[in-house]
Design a protein around this motif. Structure first.
Motif, PDB file in Angstrom:
ATOM      1  N   CYS A   1      -2.086  -6.573  -5.402  1.00 54.28           N
ATOM      2  CA  CYS A   1      -0.741  -6.004  -5.420  1.00 54.28           C
ATOM      3  C   CYS A   1       0.216  -7.079  -4.897  1.00 54.28           C
ATOM      4  O   CYS A   1      -0.155  -7.869  -4.017  1.00 54.28           O
ATOM      5  CB  CYS A   1      -0.642  -4.781  -4.507  1.00 54.28           C
TER       6      CYS A   1
ATOM      7  N   TYR B   1       0.009   8.260  -9.812  1.00 59.50           N
ATOM      8  CA  TYR B   1      -0.264   7.290  -8.751  1.00 59.50           C
ATOM      9  C   TYR B   1       0.844   6.248  -8.678  1.00 59.50           C
ATOM     10  O   TYR B   1       1.295   5.872  -7.587  1.00 59.50           O
ATOM     11  CB  TYR B   1      -1.608   6.608  -9.005  1.00 59.50           C
ATOM     12  N   TRP B   2       1.293   5.792  -9.837  1.00 56.09           N
ATOM     13  CA  TRP B   2       2.322   4.745  -9.892  1.00 56.09           C
ATOM     14  C   TRP B   2       3.620   5.217  -9.240  1.00 56.09           C
ATOM     15  O   TRP B   2       4.269   4.468  -8.511  1.00 56.09           O
ATOM     16  CB  TRP B   2       2.570   4.346 -11.342  1.00 56.09           C
TER      17      TRP B   2
ATOM     18  N   ARG C   1       3.177   5.251  -5.382  1.00 57.52           N
ATOM     19  CA  ARG C   1       3.240   3.899  -4.826  1.00 57.52           C
ATOM     20  C   ARG C   1       4.656   3.343  -4.891  1.00 57.52           C
ATOM     21  O   ARG C   1       5.103   2.629  -3.986  1.00 57.52           O
ATOM     22  CB  ARG C   1       2.284   2.971  -5.587  1.00 57.52           C
TER      23      ARG C   1
ATOM     24  N   SER D   1       1.025  -4.425 -15.658  1.00 59.36           N
ATOM     25  CA  SER D   1       1.835  -3.464 -14.914  1.00 59.36           C
ATOM     26  C   SER D   1       2.299  -2.322 -15.819  1.00 59.36           C
ATOM     27  O   SER D   1       2.257  -1.147 -15.436  1.00 59.36           O
ATOM     28  CB  SER D   1       3.043  -4.177 -14.298  1.00 59.36           C
TER      29      SER D   1
ATOM     30  N   ARG E   1       1.113   1.542 -15.336  1.00 54.50           N
ATOM     31  CA  ARG E   1       2.181   2.531 -15.124  1.00 54.50           C
ATOM     32  C   ARG E   1       2.055   3.682 -16.114  1.00 54.50           C
ATOM     33  O   ARG E   1       2.276   4.844 -15.766  1.00 54.50           O
ATOM     34  CB  ARG E   1       3.546   1.859 -15.262  1.00 54.50           C
TER      35      ARG E   1
ATOM     36  N   PHE F   1      -0.916  -2.501  -7.728  1.00 51.41           N
ATOM     37  CA  PHE F   1       0.443  -2.064  -8.040  1.00 51.41           C
ATOM     38  C   PHE F   1       1.337  -3.294  -8.067  1.00 51.41           C
ATOM     39  O   PHE F   1       1.293  -4.118  -7.160  1.00 51.41           O
ATOM     40  CB  PHE F   1       0.936  -1.077  -6.976  1.00 51.41           C
ATOM     41  N   ASP F   2       2.155  -3.411  -9.122  1.00 47.26           N
ATOM     42  CA  ASP F   2       2.977  -4.608  -9.300  1.00 47.26           C
ATOM     43  C   ASP F   2       2.072  -5.841  -9.190  1.00 47.26           C
ATOM     44  O   ASP F   2       2.273  -6.703  -8.330  1.00 47.26           O
ATOM     45  CB  ASP F   2       4.081  -4.648  -8.241  1.00 47.26           C
TER      46      ASP F   2
END
Length: 254
Positions: free
Chosen positions: A170, A224-225, A228, A214, A218, A158-159
Motif C-alpha cells: 500500500c 473494502y475499498w 480504506r 488500483s 477498486r 490499497f493505492d
C-alpha cells in the motif's frame, strides 16, 4: 537481459499511459505518435507485450535448466538468482503486473457493455481464503501468481505501489516503512531505507504507482475499498496538518 526488460518496460509504460490518459492529454499523446492505430491496436499491443514477457520468461528458464543439465553445474540457477537480485528478470517488472490488470479491466468492461472481449484471456483475479492474487497462465502449464496482500498491514493492497525490488505494498504502508510522510512522498525516502520484505536498500526512488491494479481492486473489492478510502482520508488530513504546523513553526522560529 537488461535490454530486453528495458524495452518491455518502456513499451508497456507508453501503452498504459495512453490507456489511462483522458481528455486533451490522451489526444496529445496519440498525435505525438506514441501509439498508432485504433482502440483495437491498443488491445493488440497489450496482448503482444504480455506474450512477449511470458515467452521470454519460459525461454530463459528452459535455457538455464538445460545449461545446468548439460554441464552438471548450478551456474544457470546462480545466474537466475543474480538476475533477480539485479531486477533484470522480466517477471519482476511492475509493468507486467499492470498489463495483467489492464487486460482484466478491459475484459470486464467489455462484458458489462455486451461487447465481445478481445483481450488476453490468460489473466484473472482470484481470491484464496479471502486473499487476492493476480494470476496468469504461462506456456508449458507454468502459472504466475502475484500476491496482492500487503505484508505490512496484512490486508489487500490499497493505492498499490511496486518498489524496484518488485515487492508490492500500500502507498501509505510504503511511506511508513520508508520513514517519510505522505505529504513528502516516497521520493523523499533516504537511499539507506530498505524494503520491509527483502531488506534491500535504495528501492523507493524508482517506485511505480500501479494505477491499473488500483482500478481493478477498486471494482472487485468495492466495499473494502470504500472503507480504506475513508480511513486513509483521515490519516492523510492528520499528516498534512502536522506537516504544515511544523513548517509554520519553523518559519516563525518557534
Amino acid at each position: 537481459m537488461s535490454d530486453i526488460v528495458g524495452c518491455f518496460n518502456e513499451r508497456a509504460q507508453k501503452l498504459l499511459e495512453l490507456h489511462l490518459a483522458s481528455g486533451f492529454r490522451k489526444y496529445f499523446i496519440w498525435f505525438k505518435g506514441k501509439l498508432q492505430g485504433s482502440h483495437v491496436a491498443l488491445i493488440q499491443e497489450g496482448k503482444d507485450l504480455v506474450n512477449y514477457a511470458l515467452i521470454n520468461a519460459v525461454a530463459i528458464r528452459k535455457i538455464l535448466k538445460k545449461y545446468d543439465k548439460v554441464h552438471f553445474s548450478k551456474q544457470g540457477q546462480a545466474f537466475k538468482s543474480q538476475a533477480q537480485s539485479m531486477h533484470i528478470e522480466i517477471l519482476q517488472s511492475p509493468w507486467l503486473c499492470e498489463l495483467m490488470a489492464f487486460h482484466i479491466n478491459l475484459r470486464e468492461t467489455k462484458v458489462k457493455s455486451g461487447m465481445t472481449p478481445a483481450s488476453f484471456e490468460g489473466c484473472y483475479l482470484t481470491f484464496n481464503d479471502g486473499k487476492p492474487f493476480l494470476s496468469c497462465e504461462l506456456f508449458d502449464s507454468v502459472k504466475l501468481d502475484i500476491d496482492l496482500t500487503c505484508s505490512i498491514c496484512l490486508d489487500t493492497v490499497f493505492d498499490p505501489v511496486s518498489l524496484t525490488c518488485g515487492h508490492i505494498f500500500c502507498y501509505m504502508c510504503a511511506c511508513s516503512a520508508a520513514s517519510v510522510s505522505i505529504v513528502n512522498g516516497l521520493k523523499a525516502a533516504e537511499p539507506k531505507e530498505k524494503c520491509p520484505l527483502c531488506r534491500e536498500a535504495g528501492v523507493y526512488e524508482g517506485f511505480v504507482h500501479l494505477d491499473e491494479l488500483s482500478i481493478l481492486l477498486r471494482r472487485s473489492c468495492s466495499e473494502y475499498w470504500e472503507q480504506r478510502l475513508q480511513m486513509e482520508r483521515v490519516e492523510r488530513v492528520r499528516q498534512a496538518k502536522e506537516h504544515w504546523e511544523s513548517q509554520c513553526q519553523a518559519f516563525v522560529g518557534v
